[in-house]
Design a protein around this motif. Structure first.
Motif, PDB file in Angstrom:
ATOM      1  N   LEU A 116       0.822  -1.211   0.000  1.00 52.35           N
ATOM      2  CA  LEU A 116       0.000   0.000   0.000  1.00 52.35           C
ATOM      3  C   LEU A 116       0.854   1.258   0.000  1.00 52.35           C
ATOM      4  O   LEU A 116       0.590   2.209  -0.736  1.00 52.35           O
ATOM      5  N   ARG A 117       1.914   1.254   0.805  1.00 51.46           N
ATOM      6  CA  ARG A 117       2.793   2.428   0.848  1.00 51.46           C
ATOM      7  C   ARG A 117       3.516   2.627  -0.475  1.00 51.46           C
ATOM      8  O   ARG A 117       3.718   3.752  -0.905  1.00 51.46           O
ATOM      9  N   SER A 118       3.892   1.556  -1.136  1.00 51.56           N
ATOM     10  CA  SER A 118       4.619   1.697  -2.404  1.00 51.56           C
ATOM     11  C   SER A 118       3.733   2.308  -3.491  1.00 51.56           C
ATOM     12  O   SER A 118       4.217   2.926  -4.414  1.00 51.56           O
ATOM     13  N   GLY A 119       2.429   2.147  -3.364  1.00 53.68           N
ATOM     14  CA  GLY A 119       1.504   2.752  -4.316  1.00 53.68           C
ATOM     15  C   GLY A 119       1.084   4.148  -3.905  1.00 53.68           C
ATOM     16  O   GLY A 119       0.329   4.800  -4.610  1.00 53.68           O
ATOM     17  N   ALA A 120       1.564   4.615  -2.764  1.00 60.17           N
ATOM     18  CA  ALA A 120       1.243   5.934  -2.233  1.00 60.17           C
ATOM     19  C   ALA A 120      -0.260   6.125  -2.082  1.00 60.17           C
ATOM     20  O   ALA A 120      -0.792   7.191  -2.330  1.00 60.17           O
ATOM     21  N   TRP A 121      -0.948   5.059  -1.693  1.00 57.87           N
ATOM     22  CA  TRP A 121      -2.395   5.148  -1.507  1.00 57.87           C
ATOM     23  C   TRP A 121      -2.695   5.670  -0.111  1.00 57.87           C
ATOM     24  O   TRP A 121      -2.163   5.187   0.881  1.00 57.87           O
ATOM     25  N   THR A 122      -3.550   6.653  -0.058  1.00 61.30           N
ATOM     26  CA  THR A 122      -3.962   7.189   1.230  1.00 61.30           C
ATOM     27  C   THR A 122      -5.385   7.711   1.114  1.00 61.30           C
ATOM     28  O   THR A 122      -5.803   8.153   0.044  1.00 61.30           O
ATOM     29  N   ALA A 123      -6.105   7.649   2.182  1.00 62.20           N
ATOM     30  CA  ALA A 123      -7.485   8.137   2.187  1.00 62.20           C
ATOM     31  C   ALA A 123      -7.495   9.637   2.446  1.00 62.20           C
ATOM     32  O   ALA A 123      -6.696  10.149   3.229  1.00 62.20           O
ATOM     33  N   GLY A 124      -8.414  10.334   1.782  1.00 54.13           N
ATOM     34  CA  GLY A 124      -8.596  11.755   2.054  1.00 54.13           C
ATOM     35  C   GLY A 124      -9.165  11.935   3.453  1.00 54.13           C
ATOM     36  O   GLY A 124      -9.863  11.073   3.972  1.00 54.13           O
ATOM     37  N   ARG A 125      -8.870  13.082   4.049  1.00 59.81           N
ATOM     38  CA  ARG A 125      -9.266  13.309   5.437  1.00 59.81           C
ATOM     39  C   ARG A 125     -10.778  13.233   5.620  1.00 59.81           C
ATOM     40  O   ARG A 125     -11.262  12.573   6.542  1.00 59.81           O
ATOM     41  N   PHE A 126     -11.568  13.900   4.770  1.00 59.91           N
ATOM     42  CA  PHE A 126     -13.025  13.866   4.942  1.00 59.91           C
ATOM     43  C   PHE A 126     -13.550  12.448   4.810  1.00 59.91           C
ATOM     44  O   PHE A 126     -14.357  12.007   5.633  1.00 59.91           O
ATOM     45  N   ASN A 127     -13.115  11.747   3.769  1.00 55.91           N
ATOM     46  CA  ASN A 127     -13.608  10.384   3.565  1.00 55.91           C
ATOM     47  C   ASN A 127     -13.277   9.491   4.755  1.00 55.91           C
ATOM     48  O   ASN A 127     -14.114   8.706   5.204  1.00 55.91           O
ATOM     49  N   LEU A 128     -12.057   9.591   5.244  1.00 59.50           N
ATOM     50  CA  LEU A 128     -11.651   8.763   6.379  1.00 59.50           C
ATOM     51  C   LEU A 128     -12.435   9.128   7.637  1.00 59.50           C
ATOM     52  O   LEU A 128     -12.940   8.253   8.355  1.00 59.50           O
ATOM     53  N   GLU A 129     -12.571  10.425   7.886  1.00 57.05           N
ATOM     54  CA  GLU A 129     -13.335  10.883   9.069  1.00 57.05           C
ATOM     55  C   GLU A 129     -14.794  10.428   8.988  1.00 57.05           C
ATOM     56  O   GLU A 129     -15.359   9.924   9.966  1.00 57.05           O
ATOM     57  N   ALA A 130     -15.409  10.585   7.818  1.00 58.97           N
ATOM     58  CA  ALA A 130     -16.805  10.167   7.649  1.00 58.97           C
ATOM     59  C   ALA A 130     -16.942   8.660   7.829  1.00 58.97           C
ATOM     60  O   ALA A 130     -17.862   8.184   8.498  1.00 58.97           O
ATOM     61  N   ALA A 131     -16.022   7.907   7.241  1.00 52.86           N
ATOM     62  CA  ALA A 131     -16.095   6.447   7.340  1.00 52.86           C
ATOM     63  C   ALA A 131     -15.970   5.985   8.780  1.00 52.86           C
ATOM     64  O   ALA A 131     -16.751   5.142   9.240  1.00 52.86           O
ATOM     65  N   VAL A 132     -15.021   6.515   9.499  1.00 50.88           N
ATOM     66  CA  VAL A 132     -14.814   6.117  10.896  1.00 50.88           C
ATOM     67  C   VAL A 132     -16.025   6.507  11.754  1.00 50.88           C
ATOM     68  O   VAL A 132     -16.539   5.713  12.543  1.00 50.88           O
ATOM     69  N   ARG A 133     -16.500   7.732  11.569  1.00 49.63           N
ATOM     70  CA  ARG A 133     -17.642   8.195  12.368  1.00 49.63           C
ATOM     71  C   ARG A 133     -18.888   7.365  12.058  1.00 49.63           C
ATOM     72  O   ARG A 133     -19.596   6.935  12.962  1.00 49.63           O
ATOM     73  N   TRP A 134     -19.184   7.159  10.771  1.00 47.91           N
ATOM     74  CA  TRP A 134     -20.400   6.447  10.395  1.00 47.91           C
ATOM     75  C   TRP A 134     -20.333   4.962  10.757  1.00 47.91           C
ATOM     76  O   TRP A 134     -21.351   4.362  11.054  1.00 47.91           O
ATOM     77  N   ALA A 135     -19.150   4.388  10.725  1.00 47.59           N
ATOM     78  CA  ALA A 135     -19.022   2.995  11.172  1.00 47.59           C
ATOM     79  C   ALA A 135     -19.260   2.912  12.678  1.00 47.59           C
ATOM     80  O   ALA A 135     -19.893   1.976  13.158  1.00 47.59           O
ATOM     81  N   GLY A 136     -18.777   3.915  13.408  1.00 49.10           N
ATOM     82  CA  GLY A 136     -18.914   3.915  14.863  1.00 49.10           C
ATOM     83  C   GLY A 136     -20.309   4.242  15.361  1.00 49.10           C
ATOM     84  O   GLY A 136     -20.752   3.717  16.380  1.00 49.10           O
ATOM     85  N   ASP A 137     -21.035   5.122  14.644  1.00 48.53           N
ATOM     86  CA  ASP A 137     -22.350   5.532  15.151  1.00 48.53           C
ATOM     87  C   ASP A 137     -23.511   4.709  14.588  1.00 48.53           C
ATOM     88  O   ASP A 137     -24.675   4.974  14.865  1.00 48.53           O
ATOM     89  N   GLY A 138     -23.198   3.684  13.784  1.00 44.40           N
ATOM     90  CA  GLY A 138     -24.246   2.809  13.283  1.00 44.40           C
ATOM     91  C   GLY A 138     -24.806   3.188  11.921  1.00 44.40           C
ATOM     92  O   GLY A 138     -25.659   2.482  11.381  1.00 44.40           O
ATOM     93  N   THR A 139     -24.353   4.291  11.339  1.00 44.26           N
ATOM     94  CA  THR A 139     -24.873   4.730  10.041  1.00 44.26           C
ATOM     95  C   THR A 139     -24.604   3.697   8.957  1.00 44.26           C
ATOM     96  O   THR A 139     -25.484   3.423   8.128  1.00 44.26           O
ATOM     97  N   VAL A 140     -23.423   3.114   8.953  1.00 45.51           N
ATOM     98  CA  VAL A 140     -23.090   2.124   7.921  1.00 45.51           C
ATOM     99  C   VAL A 140     -24.042   0.939   8.007  1.00 45.51           C
ATOM    100  O   VAL A 140     -24.592   0.499   6.985  1.00 45.51           O
ATOM    101  N   GLU A 141     -24.280   0.445   9.198  1.00 48.74           N
ATOM    102  CA  GLU A 141     -25.198  -0.688   9.361  1.00 48.74           C
ATOM    103  C   GLU A 141     -26.623  -0.300   8.996  1.00 48.74           C
ATOM    104  O   GLU A 141     -27.351  -1.069   8.360  1.00 48.74           O
ATOM    105  N   GLU A 142     -27.027   0.912   9.363  1.00 44.05           N
ATOM    106  CA  GLU A 142     -28.381   1.379   9.047  1.00 44.05           C
ATOM    107  C   GLU A 142     -28.585   1.492   7.533  1.00 44.05           C
ATOM    108  O   GLU A 142     -29.616   1.055   7.008  1.00 44.05           O
ATOM    109  N   VAL A 143     -27.619   2.067   6.839  1.00 40.43           N
ATOM    110  CA  VAL A 143     -27.724   2.179   5.382  1.00 40.43           C
ATOM    111  C   VAL A 143     -27.701   0.790   4.743  1.00 40.43           C
ATOM    112  O   VAL A 143     -28.460   0.516   3.814  1.00 40.43           O
ATOM    113  N   GLY A 144     -26.850  -0.095   5.253  1.00 38.10           N
ATOM    114  CA  GLY A 144     -26.809  -1.464   4.742  1.00 38.10           C
ATOM    115  C   GLY A 144     -28.147  -2.165   4.902  1.00 38.10           C
ATOM    116  O   GLY A 144     -28.628  -2.841   3.985  1.00 38.10           O
TER     117      GLY A 144
END
Length: 196
Positions: free
Chosen positions: A67-95
């Motif tokens: 992953l590091r050799s490909g210089a792949w990294t998540a954007g700050r908003f996307n990462l923050e939204a993903a972590v928050r929504w996974a933690g508060d149940g939004t991901v499961e609710e949308v699923g």
């Protein structure tokens, strides 16, 4: 997946469905041999291009280097939204909402195409429809497009090898439910005709 083969490798007993009715992931059967790669772009929102990787500890260093050799990294908003929504149940609710929506769409498929051979997973947004004789997949797809203005994909687009069933793939996700209801009704009526 060939279940008996997995049992021979010290995997967990086979459990046909999880609590929400979906098949368990392969990692449930072979956790030391499975790398899970996933993204929230299909599960939650197309623009949320945050990927996740879950791997056995023995494989983590090599995967991290890749992953590091490909210089792949998540954007700050996307990462923050993903972590928050996974933690508060939004991901499961949308699923859960998506699974309910897919089930409603499959109920329409059963209602209109119940007399035909149709295969699909009830949580999927497509179905595989084996056409009645004398229809051929390409002629049916052409007739659906030309006569009805409806696009279906012939089985040849997915075939590997010489044996191609006379089947079409019908996408269920895009049209609003009332439109899908009409589309399926019109396709069933076309299939019931004498053919091309």
């Amino acid at each position: 997946m060939i279940a008996p083969d997995l049992r021979g490798y010290g995997s967990a007993p086979l459990d046909p469905r999880t609590a929400n009715g979906t098949p368990p992931p392969l990692a449930a059967y072979a956790p030391d041999r499975t790398v899970l790669v996933d993204s929230l772009s299909k599960r939650l929102a197309p623009g949320l291009t945050t990927g996740f990787l879950a791997a056995p500890a023995a494989h983590a260093p090599a995967l991290a280097r890749a992953l590091r050799s490909g210089a792949w990294t998540a954007g700050r908003f996307n990462l923050e939204a993903a972590v928050r929504w996974a933690g508060d149940g939004t991901v499961e609710e949308v699923g859960a909402a998506k699974r309910a929506d897919a089930a409603a769409r499959h109920a329409l498929v059963r209602g209109h195409l119940g007399g035909f051979r149709v295969r699909s997973d009830p949580a999927a947004y497509y179905c595989w429809w084996e056409l009645p004789a004398p229809w051929r997949a390409e002629t049916f797809a052409a007739a659906a497009a030309g006569r009805l203005g409806i696009a279906v994909t012939p089985g040849t687009a997915f075939a590997v090898g010489a044996a191609v069933p006379d089947a079409v793939r019908i996408g269920l996700a895009t049209p609003p439910v009332p439109v899908l209801d009409g589309v399926l009704r019109r396709l069933a009526a076309l299939a019931a005709t004498a053919g091309p």
